[in-house]
Design an enzyme around this catalytic site. Structure first.
Site, PDB file in Angstrom:
ATOM      1  N   ASP A 138     -22.577   6.264  -0.797  1.00 35.12           N
ATOM      2  CA  ASP A 138     -21.913   7.500  -0.380  1.00 35.12           C
ATOM      3  C   ASP A 138     -22.951   8.615  -0.374  1.00 35.12           C
ATOM      4  OD1 ASP A 138     -19.130   9.476  -1.772  1.00 35.12           O
ATOM      5  OD2 ASP A 138     -20.341   9.699   0.038  1.00 35.12           O
ATOM      6  N   LEU A 139     -23.305   9.095   0.801  1.00 33.53           N
ATOM      7  CA  LEU A 139     -24.296  10.167   0.944  1.00 33.53           C
ATOM      8  C   LEU A 139     -23.543  11.488   0.977  1.00 33.53           C
ATOM      9  CD1 LEU A 139     -26.524   8.430   3.643  1.00 33.53           C
ATOM     10  CD2 LEU A 139     -26.495   8.123   1.153  1.00 33.53           C
ATOM     11  N   ASP A 140     -23.605  12.212  -0.140  1.00 28.84           N
ATOM     12  CA  ASP A 140     -22.773  13.391  -0.353  1.00 28.84           C
ATOM     13  C   ASP A 140     -23.641  14.653  -0.328  1.00 28.84           C
ATOM     14  OD1 ASP A 140     -20.518  14.410  -3.073  1.00 28.84           O
ATOM     15  OD2 ASP A 140     -20.804  15.164  -1.034  1.00 28.84           O
ATOM     16  N   SER A 173     -17.640  10.361   6.927  1.00 26.51           N
ATOM     17  CA  SER A 173     -16.530  10.210   5.980  1.00 26.51           C
ATOM     18  C   SER A 173     -15.289  11.000   6.347  1.00 26.51           C
ATOM     19  CB  SER A 173     -16.993  10.639   4.577  1.00 26.51           C
ATOM     20  OG  SER A 173     -17.179  12.042   4.537  1.00 26.51           O
ATOM     21  N   GLY A 177     -19.769  13.959   4.003  1.00 27.06           N
ATOM     22  CA  GLY A 177     -20.994  13.211   4.212  1.00 27.06           C
ATOM     23  C   GLY A 177     -20.847  11.955   5.041  1.00 27.06           C
ATOM     24  N   HIS A 346      10.402 -18.073   3.449  1.00 30.20           N
ATOM     25  CA  HIS A 346      11.032 -18.536   4.682  1.00 30.20           C
ATOM     26  C   HIS A 346      10.590 -19.971   4.939  1.00 30.20           C
ATOM     27  CE1 HIS A 346       7.091 -17.039   6.080  1.00 30.20           C
ATOM     28  NE2 HIS A 346       7.195 -17.985   7.009  1.00 30.20           N
ATOM     29  N   LYS A 512       7.546 -31.618 -32.940  1.00 30.22           N
ATOM     30  CA  LYS A 512       8.316 -30.493 -32.389  1.00 30.22           C
ATOM     31  C   LYS A 512       7.320 -29.546 -31.716  1.00 30.22           C
ATOM     32  CE  LYS A 512      12.093 -27.370 -33.427  1.00 30.22           C
ATOM     33  NZ  LYS A 512      11.697 -26.440 -32.385  1.00 30.22           N
TER      34      LYS A 512
END
Length: 803
Positions: A138-140, A173, A177, A346, A512
């Site tokens: 992410d290039l911010d 985005s 960015g 189904h 048991k």
């Protein structure tokens, strides 16, 4: 008209759309109706990028000029057909939606889920988070820089990624960015991918420190582009490609080409522009979608089938050619009916015709009588190889869910037209279908998604003569009635009394097992399970019921215990809780591989249609061992001990619940508690009915503190004390879910002290649990009780005090 509700059908799903004229983007006047239209039209391009991934949403119910909120858990009012999968959180499990079709996308748009965020991994076929199949950067841009600077950083990152053998693709985005995505083969963990992304960001920062920063501190971002590498963390999400953004204008996370990033006037795109680009030029990010999907090219009847499936992601047969099989069946054509546990249960009816299986989805299955018709929806033709397919289609893939063969055989065609098909089908010997005459009549549409009426026609036995009709095949035996499946119960005893009884009867001692009692009916093809309460638990234990259990072609009714084993091979009731309390098919599918069960058999009630309950136990045991000889490994007939003390010693060593001493001459007395079966417990346990909640304090403030318990007597629910230990967070969440709807103002107890009742929150006494305890006090109160688990297999009226 504006503001009115509209009931629409999208790909066969009914949806109620409201407030379509409501403005969600005031600056542009964009309405909810336009948002729904965008997501409907962009779906073919968006779906491959979100398929199989849990979706976190940002919702703006009142529009982007009002507050928004994150939504992880699917709304309670969401349609049942919206696929979802639970993910544990510290506050309890949350059901995340999965977007695999247009109706789901439209529903989410209807509730103003403008932004769709997904992680970089998909769910595995078992429903667990898988390894990441893509890397994201992410290039911010910080203050003073913008898209042009992000594009430059993207080009630097591209050079490094190319050197690593990766081919990144850019997305503007829609906010500030650019995102860079690169496909991965799924061989690394999220932590490993995150570490690689972090080092890549540091490397670019080292070379271009004047423009790039890899540290998250906001104080370092002025006039620089942050390379956010952390979004590869398994717990983090990124805005999905083609998702809208909740900004002043309806911008989109828009896939772009590298040539576009060279444009000095690069800007974010509006949804109308993205739609136009996609319809003209396709998806620039297509290479990032699920790989291995065959192109739907060619005019063959299987082109649509192939285009919907990936040979690398589904166990279904995916042929190379779209033209179907050139070979034809010798004699009559074949058919198959498959039971499909997809987003909704189904049945798929498939008829061999012209080298393919012409297919219809039938939501309610084959009509049982001539008086009821069934809806059938035509689906795409399937390859002939599909006639033998059984397996689990992974989440995120088309038709995700479990597929088993309900019945198969051959059919005699009478009429085959585009709008009407009439045929007589005969299933496997002893199978559920038998021999039936069916008609399919088209009522609306053409080809795929056209709707048909499926009608069961009369046979000659019912007054409709048929030419050369073969004799009707005998139908599979019907499941016995609840009274026929009622288990025989043992009486409580001490080691001394049990030892004396064994001396009189002759030694016969069984372990048991610490599990849940189940009576099983084998119909010759499938195992059906009933709990002690009579509830159908067939769907809970798929490893026993969706396979050939190995009992042979004849019917059988057996008695036994379903158990889950721990890492040392010992039965663990605590571990079994992870299975016995599940009800949703997706949860069962997900948990089954992690907590497998065994079915330990100890008796037989009938065999080959012959009731053997009146025969001695020793004789029934011989019948049981003979019928279970070829059973699957998950079905076991444990050994019988010939010494009470040796059996108790072995039970202590193995950590078992205790033993049961039986009279080898005893008959099987359905639904009765017998003195000829004596149970000796090594630890004291008691089934109890929950009658109230005591609120928690301190660390449990706002949650369940303890449960108030009772045992039914003639006068009512006798109070036996409370339990406040032995609960896990998951158990408390499950109890809260079960008990909240049962809240009442009525005190259900007899004999509860005022102090214990002072702050009680009463609940209707409908839930049974089990506690471990030291002893009953003279007043009948449990001492040192500890919660063991829910007993949803038992009914409150069946509970009695274990002395």
């Amino acid at each position: 008209m504006p503001g009115e509700e509209q009931l629409v059908r999208v790909e066969g799903r009914r949806l109620r759309l409201t407030n379509l004229d409501k403005v969600l983007y005031p600056e542009t006047g964009t309405t909810k109706g336009e948002v729904i239209d965008y997501y409907s039209r962009i779906a073919p391009f968006l779906l491959p990028h979100v398929a199989g991934r849990p979706v976190t949403r940002l919702r703006w119910p009142e529009g982007v000029d009002h507050p928004s909120f994150f939504a992880k858990d699917l709304e309670r009012g969401a349609p049942d057909w919206v696929e979802r999968i639970p993910i544990p959180h510290s506050t309890g499990s949350k059901d995340y939606p999965l977007i695999g079709d247009v109706p789901t996308l439209v529903y989410l748009a209807q509730v103003a889920s403008l932004e769709l965020h997904v992680p970089q991994w998909r769910f595995t076929p078992e429903g667990d988070p898988g390894r990441p199949d893509r890397l994201v950067l992410d290039l911010d841009p910080g203050p003073g820089v913008g898209l042009a600077e992000c594009a430059q950083v993207a080009r630097w990152a591209r050079e490094i990624l190319h050197g690593m053998g990766l081919d990144p693709l850019p997305v503007t985005s829609g906010s500030k960015g650019i995102h860079l995505y690169a496909s991965l083969v799924g061989s690394q963990t999220s932590d490993e991918v995150t570490a690689v992304a972090h080092e890549l960001a540091r490397a670019i920062e080292a070379d271009h420190a004047d423009l790039v920063v890899s540290d998250m501190k906001k104080s370092l971002r002025d006039h620089r582009v942050l390379i956010d590498w952390s979004q590869n963390n398994a717990a983090k999400t990124t805005i999905a490609p083609y998702s809208l953004r909740g900004r002043a204008r309806p911008t989109v996370a828009a896939p772009r080409t590298w040539d576009e990033l060279d444009d000095p006037d690069l800007r974010h795109l509006l949804f109308s522009e993205v739609l136009e680009r996609a319809e003209v030029s396709g998806d620039p990010l297509a290479a990032l979608g699920p790989s291995g999907r065959a192109a739907g090219s060619g005019d063959g009847p299987l082109a649509v089938y192939i285009a919907k499936r990936s040979a690398t992601r589904t166990p279904e047969p995916v042929p190379a050619s779209p033209h179907g099989s050139a070979a034809t069946s010798l004699g009559l054509p074949s058919f198959v009916i498959q039971e499909h546990h997809a987003s909704s249960l189904h049945w798929d009816l498939r008829l061999e015709h012209d080298g393919v299986l012409v297919s219809w989805a039938v939501p309610r299955g084959i009509p049982p009588t001539t008086k009821k018709n069934a809806l059938a929806v035509m689906t795409e033709p399937h390859p002939m190889e599909y006639a033998t397919f059984e397996g689990t289609i992974p989440r995120g893939e088309y038709g995700a869910g479990t597929m088993t063969i309900w019945d198969a055989g051959h059919y005699e065609p009478e009429k085959w037209r585009d709008d009407e098909v009439i045929f007589t089908a005969e299933g496997r010997p002893g199978g559920p279908l038998g021999r039936v005459r069916l008609a399919l009549i088209r009522t609306d549409g053409q080809g795929e998604k056209s709707t048909w009426l499926l009608h069961r026609m009369k046979t000659d036995a019912e007054g409709a003569p048929q030419k050369d009709a073969a004799p009707v095949t005998a139908r599979a035996p019907s499941i016995p009635t609840p009274s026929e499946l009622a288990p025989m119960l043992a009486s409580s005893s001490t080691p001394g009394l049990a030892r004396d009884a064994a001396t009189r009867w002759g030694p016969w001692v069984e372990a048991k097992w610490d599990g849940i009692r189940a009576i099983a009916f084998w119909d010759g093809a499938r195992l059906h399970l009933r709990a002690r309460s009579g509830n159908d638990i067939t769907a809970k234990y798929l490893e026993l019921t969706r396979v050939d259990a190995g009992f042979g072609p004849e019917p059988l009714v057996v008695d036994g215990e379903i158990v889950a084993l721990d890492s040392k091979g010992r039965p663990s009731f605590t571990r079994l809780q992870a299975r016995m309390n599940l009800s949703k098919p997706r949860e069962i599918e997900r948990e089954a591989p992690h907590t497998p069960v065994h079915f330990f058999l100890f008796d037989v009630l009938s065999t080959d249609g012959r009731d053997v309950a009146g025969e001695p136990l020793a004789e029934r045991r011989r019948v049981l061992e003979n019928r279970a000889h070829g059973a699957i490994p998950a079905i076991v007939v444990p050994p019988v001990f010939d010494d009470v003390d040796a059996a108790l010693a072995a039970a202590r060593t193995l950590g078992l619940e205790g033993v049961v001493v039986k009279n080898p001459d005893s008959t099987y007395r359905r639904g009765l508690r017998s003195e000829e079966w004596l149970k000796v417990k090594l630890t004291r346990t008691q089934d109890v009915v929950i009658g109230a909640i005591r609120p928690g304090r301190g660390g449990r403030s706002g949650a369940i503190g303890s449960l108030l318990l009772g045992i039914p007597e003639a006068e009512g629910l006798r109070y036996v004390g409370r339990v406040g230990s032995g609960f896990s967070d998951a158990t408390l969440a499950k109890l809260e879910e079960l008990l909240r709807p049962l809240r009442t103002d009525v005190n259900p107890f007899v004999g509860i002290p005022a102090a214990d009742a002072s702050d009680a929150l009463w609940v209707r006494p409908a839930i049974v649990g089990e506690v471990e305890f030291a002893e009953f006090t003279p007043d009948g109160i449990l001492r040192h009780s500890r919660w063991r688990g829910l007993r949803l297999d038992s009914a409150p009226d069946d509970i009695r005090r274990e002395d």
